[in-house]
Design a protein around this motif. Structure first.
Motif, PDB file in Angstrom:
ATOM      1  N   ASP A  48       0.861  -1.189   0.000  1.00 13.91           N
ATOM      2  CA  ASP A  48       0.000   0.000   0.000  1.00 13.91           C
ATOM      3  C   ASP A  48       0.895   1.236   0.000  1.00 13.91           C
ATOM      4  O   ASP A  48       1.018   1.938   0.994  1.00 13.91           O
TER       5      ASP A  48
ATOM      6  N   GLU B 113      -2.158  -2.446  -3.862  1.00 16.65           N
ATOM      7  CA  GLU B 113      -2.231  -2.327  -5.313  1.00 16.65           C
ATOM      8  C   GLU B 113      -0.876  -2.656  -5.941  1.00 16.65           C
ATOM      9  O   GLU B 113       0.133  -2.729  -5.250  1.00 16.65           O
TER      10      GLU B 113
ATOM     11  N   ALA C  45     -11.802  -3.987  -9.574  1.00 15.31           N
ATOM     12  CA  ALA C  45     -10.607  -3.294  -9.089  1.00 15.31           C
ATOM     13  C   ALA C  45     -10.888  -1.807  -8.969  1.00 15.31           C
ATOM     14  O   ALA C  45     -11.936  -1.302  -9.410  1.00 15.31           O
TER      15      ALA C  45
ATOM     16  N   ALA D   5      -5.774  -1.849  -7.730  1.00 22.58           N
ATOM     17  CA  ALA D   5      -6.124  -2.542  -6.486  1.00 22.58           C
ATOM     18  C   ALA D   5      -7.226  -3.548  -6.803  1.00 22.58           C
ATOM     19  O   ALA D   5      -8.367  -3.163  -7.067  1.00 22.58           O
TER      20      ALA D   5
END
Length: 718
Positions: free
Chosen positions: A396, A404, A495, A438
């Motif tokens: 992160d 991600e 996502a 992500a």
């Protein structure tokens, strides 16, 4: 630039191609047993093609294929016939090739004469070895030219090659062969209604000595080392008897394939891990091996522990842009051969995976409940905490609370979740998502990792650490349901893209979020409704992408195909939320699909509707056998049994919801802690015999980590 291992690189093996596998060795050939260098064929040992040509003729004629039968994952019998010189249709000469793969190959060639006259035969086996790296073969870019020496030494042909101070070789041998630099030839007269046989072996040479490794040839009636290894494996795994013969047959095939896909860590030969799949992924893959060993826990829990130990030893320590290594990160794949540097940025390991690290922690949380010795669990805890630090510090990077990915160099994988093809993540209109990305299921894995660590801390009476990860999990779940849920669509975005926009394609990824438990209870039924819609459910399983999406293609790798392992995870998630009917429907469809491929589920198949084609349409370059496809039937039955353990807290849970068509189940020799148990299931009733002392059987649902952590909020009675 496309990254390593993208799906478009692999060329088709050809119609009727046969793949054999045993540990880190495998063989791909045509349907008559021949190997051609212009095709992605060969005998591979530790990612190197030690045979690129293996071409058999009788009297100058190639063999017309009649049949190829894979007797075991490592052994096949080929039958072919020799064309007649007088142009008559039926030939009296039939050739059988019994092939076994191990440290090379061993092949028994038999020529049978079904005529009433003797047959003069010149049997010629043309041999070549290009020592190409697996990636060169897979991607049809064999460019290196080795300096080669070929020597006929008695009954042996020795091929030695050198490239940039790397030396490799192979020894091909057969008794009574006339050996030249290109072939082994046999001249014989096969008597009327008689037969002639010889045995040929090909093994890689030892480093610099020009001598072939040992390929033990069993005497008549004896078992080979591969058979003995398989027999030892079978003796340690459960025996399943089902009222449904096709399900029993599929489970048996899964056990055989899983056994053949076991490989050893060369640094620790006592550790056995699961290779991802044949032909191109006979190596340890973080994501694949973790999922496969998790799904195989009821069969052999040691596979999961060996996988965790091996990945822990290779956990990231430094920042390396080319390999994408970072401190605490779990690798994507590791190759053990020296020339693997051609594909992996100059080193044997590549770390371009966003999900392997949280899955590493999540799997550890599950195996802690299956009865491993406390000291072995304790030895891995530092690696678990380093993995969680990677999630915080590197996973992160922008601090938005989601993990991600974005590749660190222009040769890495563009997409780094399980849908790792270059076009695997897209919007509903087909537009590609831009990184950092992500993924929804990765947030689920991270949520599971947080809860696993929280419960381990609470169980060790570390209240502060337990509360820390409990709170992280709660915060992540709240953010996830706020930002990934699409209320106007009734499903989760696949996502978030670089601008934090929801990538609004309807994809199977959200089904994996169900198993993690990150889905809010009031949204689970809506997710299930969408997964089982005609756009998503093909009749053989849930598609990777809905048929009404812009990027949908039923014959694509990740944009409309059906992946068995994905469906197994979705099924487990549906069961977690009590959506039994949907789980049963998916499970039954997969078992029915397996019937069309001899009980073996492939890596994936095309997403055409069952109404359009009444059998699954094969995907041309699917791996088979493949680890998480092999463990899919095991996971399906495990899930429908509700089969979960918590040895440390003295419990085994079963909550059977098997469809009536599956019949009764009788399972013996099932590993549980240090014992072997027997399980009988009839309808919704389960009985267990042989539990270790101190363990109790519970008919019901085992508490999830989230449930255990939630209980810590209730003050303990004194």
């Amino acid at each position: 630039m496309a990254g390593w291992n993208v799906d478009t690189d692999a060329g088709p093996l050809g119609p009727g191609a046969v793949t054999l596998v045993e540990g880190s060795a495998f063989c791909i050939s045509s349907s008559n047993g021949d190997i051609y260098p212009e095709s992605p064929h060969g005998v591979f040992v530790e990612d190197t093609r030690i045979l690129s040509r293996w071409y058999l003729t009788v009297n100058g004629e190639p063999l017309e294929p009649l049949a190829a039968h894979t007797k075991e994952p490592y052994r096949a019998l080929f039958a072919g016939r020799v064309s007649r010189p007088d142009s008559h249709a039926d030939s009296p000469l039939i050739v059988e090739r019994l092939r076994e793969v191990g440290a090379g190959i061993l092949e028994r060639i038999t020529v049978r004469n079904f005529s009433s006259s003797p047959a003069e035969c010149v049997v010629c086996l043309q041999v070549d070895a290009d020592f190409a790296d697996l990636f060169e073969v897979k991607e049809a870019r064999v460019q290196r030219r080795w300096e080669q020496a070929r020597d006929a030494q008695g009954d042996c042909l020795v091929i030695r090659s050198m490239w940039q101070n790397v030396e490799k070789g192979v020894v091909v041998s057969a008794e009574a062969a006339a050996v030249t630099a290109e072939a082994l030839t046999f001249r014989t007269i096969v008597q009327p209604h008689g037969h002639w046989s010889t045995t040929v072996s090909a093994v890689p040479t030892g480093a610099g000595d020009g001598k072939g490794q040992s390929f033990v040839r069993p005497n008549e009636g004896e078992l080979s080392p591969r058979d003995l290894r398989h027999q030892d494996w079978v003796s340690k795994i459960p025996v399943v008897k089902s009222g449904n013969p096709s399900i029993e047959r599929t489970l048996r095939r899964s056990y055989d394939d899983l056994g053949a896909l076991r490989i050893e860590d060369p640094d620790h030969p006592d550790r056995v891990v699961v290779a991802a799949g044949a032909p191109w992924f006979m190596a340890l893959f973080g994501r694949d091996s973790l999922w496969a060993s998790l799904m195989a826990l009821p069969v052999d829990p040691s596979l999961a522990f060996g996988t965790l130990q091996t990945l822990a030893d290779r956990q990231g320590r430094v920042i390396d842009v080319m390999t994408e290594e970072e401190p605490g990160k779990i690798l994507h794949e590791v190759r053990f051969d020296v020339s693997s540097s051609l594909a992996l940025g100059g080193k044997s390991a590549y770390y371009g995976s966003i999900d392997a690290t949280p899955l590493f922690v999540a799997l550890f949380g599950e195996i802690c409940r299956w009865g491993f010795a406390p000291e072995t669990i304790t030895s891995l805890l530092p690696h678990i905490d380093r993995a969680l630090e990677w999630i915080r510090d590197y996973g992160d990077k922008d601090g938005d609370g989601f993990v991600e990915y974005e590749r660190l160099n222009d040769r890495g994988l563009i997409n780094q979740g399980w849908k790792d093809s270059w076009d695997g993540i897209n919007f509903a209109d087909g537009t590609l998502a831009e990184p950092p990305i992500a993924l929804c299921e990765v947030q689920g894995y991270v949520y599971s990792a947080y809860l696993a660590r929280s419960w381990m801390a609470y169980d060790a009476d570390d209240q502060v650490l337990g509360a820390h990860y409990r709170d992280l999990a709660a915060q992540l779940k709240k953010r996830f349901n706020e930002q990934f849920w699409l209320p106007d669509r009734g499903y989760y975005a696949i996502a978030l893209d670089r601008d934090k926009r929801p990538v609004d394609a309807c994809a199977s990824n959200m089904g994996q979020c169900l198993l993690a438990g990150i889905v809010d209870q009031d949204k689970a039924a809506l997710v299930a409704q969408r997964l089982m819609s005609p756009e998503m459910f093909s009749g053989w399983g849930v598609r990777t992408l809905a048929s009404d999406m812009g990027a949908y293609n039923p014959a694509s790798y990740h944009n409309g195909s059906v992946w068995p392992h994905d469906n197994a995870i979705i099924t487990a998630g549906l069961l977690r939320y009590g959506l039994i009917e949907q789980a049963q429907r998916i499970s039954t469809a997969l078992f029915e699909a397996a019937e069309y491929s001899g009980g073996r589920l492939p890596e994936l198949f095309c997403g055409f509707s069952r109404e359009q084609f009444d059998e699954p349409v094969p995907y041309p370059t699917a791996c088979s056998p493949q680890a998480w496809a092999a463990t899919t039937p095991i996971q399906l039955i495990k899930g429908l049994m509700g089969y979960y353990a918590d040895v440390g807290h003295g419990g085994l849970w079963l909550n059977p919801v098997l469809p009536e068509s599956y019949g009764d189940l009788h399972i013996t020799n099932a590993p549980m802690a240090n014992s072997r148990i027997t399980i009988d299931i009839s309808g919704s009733t389960a009985t267990v015999k042989g539990l270790p002392n101190g363990m109790q059987f519970h008919q019901g649902i085992r508490p999830w980590a989230a449930d255990l952590v939630e209980r810590t909020r209730t003050p303990r009675k004194t």
